[in-house]
Design an enzyme around this catalytic site. Structure first.
Site, short mmCIF file in Angstrom:
data_model
loop_
_atom_site.label_atom_id
_atom_site.label_comp_id
_atom_site.label_asym_id
_atom_site.label_seq_id
_atom_site.Cartn_x
_atom_site.Cartn_y
_atom_site.Cartn_z
N ARG A 48 11.62 27.85 -17.36
CA ARG A 48 11.35 27.00 -16.19
C ARG A 48 10.50 25.78 -16.53
NH1 ARG A 48 13.79 24.69 -13.15
NH2 ARG A 48 14.96 26.62 -12.92
N LYS A 84 2.81 4.51 -10.55
CA LYS A 84 3.23 5.43 -9.48
C LYS A 84 3.98 6.61 -10.10
CE LYS A 84 3.55 1.59 -6.22
NZ LYS A 84 4.43 0.75 -5.40
N LYS A 129 -5.41 -7.41 -8.92
CA LYS A 129 -4.54 -7.37 -7.74
C LYS A 129 -5.27 -7.89 -6.51
CE LYS A 129 -1.22 -4.49 -7.74
NZ LYS A 129 -0.35 -3.31 -7.55
N GLU A 152 -2.20 -11.01 -9.85
CA GLU A 152 -1.24 -10.98 -8.75
C GLU A 152 -1.49 -12.18 -7.83
OE1 GLU A 152 -0.22 -7.17 -6.53
OE2 GLU A 152 -1.40 -8.23 -5.04
N ASP A 161 3.84 -11.34 -5.95
CA ASP A 161 3.86 -10.17 -5.07
C ASP A 161 4.62 -10.45 -3.78
OD1 ASP A 161 3.13 -7.56 -4.14
OD2 ASP A 161 1.57 -8.50 -2.92
#
Length: 282
Positions: A99, A134, A166, A199, A221
């Protein structure tokens, strides 16, 4: 940062701890301790194979005596019925490893398959697809490796290997100029040779970044493809360019044709379906 191999080893320790606990009692109660057997990894869905080398690590961590024969390497296109590899050894070990090995391979193959779809949309263009942070906690190294296997390019691995200024950094720092200047000063004072990316949210922001200078890459962005084309012309060859935000498989090529060097896509890792496969005795 800890080495890739150490991070993978720690991930496997956690995976086995949560799966095995004080023992695989089903296997221990139904299979004789001296039973030997063979299993094979069967592909059940079209896609890009990834995680074969990691599967080998899983099997050998459970039992170094397991003999694995690899038939299809990472990065290959696979279809239902293909046999990626076979494994031979103690049945207890094969069943205990099954598994965890499948979870890793299915996830990595899903990421590689998704990445290949995105990069193929940009065929003939200079633009490269980038991953993001992410990722699944604890599996980032493996998922980013799968992105490379699928033909994509890794962005920064984490917060430690690049400076990415950012919108929140800019707002908290009091503006683009202050954020860039502080980042450059920080690198100088701490002996850090880190690339700096900023950004931007408008064409005016681009002018401000270029006026300050000392930036390696600029990220547009949530720009439209049309605005991206203008932005690329404004930047010219002064720094690398990247598009991010609101980009899907359907509009990806429009951004690539606007001339950006990179397009970052969170979907490569944050919403991927695992590639179907199974590990069966034969």
């Amino acid at each position: 940062m800890e080495t890739k191999e150490k991070l993978i080893d720690q991930l496997l320790d956690l995976a086995f701890a949560e799966d095995i606990g004080d023992g695989d009692h089903t296997t221990l109660s139904t299979i004789p301790a001296d039973a030997m057997g063979r299993s094979r990894l069967i592909i059940k869905e079209e896609g890009i194979l990834a995680g074969v080398r990691e599967a080998e690590k899983v099997l050998h961590k459970v039992d170094p005596s397991i003999k694995m024969t690899i038939l299809i390497e990472d990065g290959a296109e696979v279809k239902p019925g293909d046999i990626a590899f076979t494994a031979e050894g103690p049945v207890w070990s094969l069943l205990i490893a099954e598994r965890t090995m499948l979870n890793i391979m299915q996830r990595m193959s899903g990421v590689a398959t998704m990445t290949a779809k995105y990069q193929n949309e940009l065929k003939g263009l200079k633009t490269k697809v980038l991953d993001t942070r992410k990722t699944t906690p604890g599996m980032r190294i493996l998922e980013k490796e799968a992105v490379k296997i699928g033909g994509g390019t890794n962005h920064r691995i984490g917060l430690f290997d690049m400076i990415l200024i950012k919108d929140n950094h800019i707002d908290f720092a009091g503006g683009i100029e202050k954020a860039i200047e502080r980042a450059r000063q920080y690198c100088k004072e701490n002996g850090k040779n880190l690339k700096i990316e900023v950004e931007v949210r408008s064409l005016e922001d681009i002018d401000r970044v270029m006026k300050v200078g000392g930036v390696d890459r600029i990220m547009f962005d949530n720009f439209t493809p049309e605005l991206t084309r203008e932005a690329v012309k404004k930047v010219g060859d002064s720094m690398e360019t990247e598009s991010s935000g609101g980009i899907t498989l359907e509009n990806l090529r429009q951004y690539g044709e606007a001339g950006v060097d990179f397009i970052s896509v969170g979907a490569l890792t944050h919403s991927v379906k695992g590639l179907d496969m199974s590990f069966k005795a034969y």
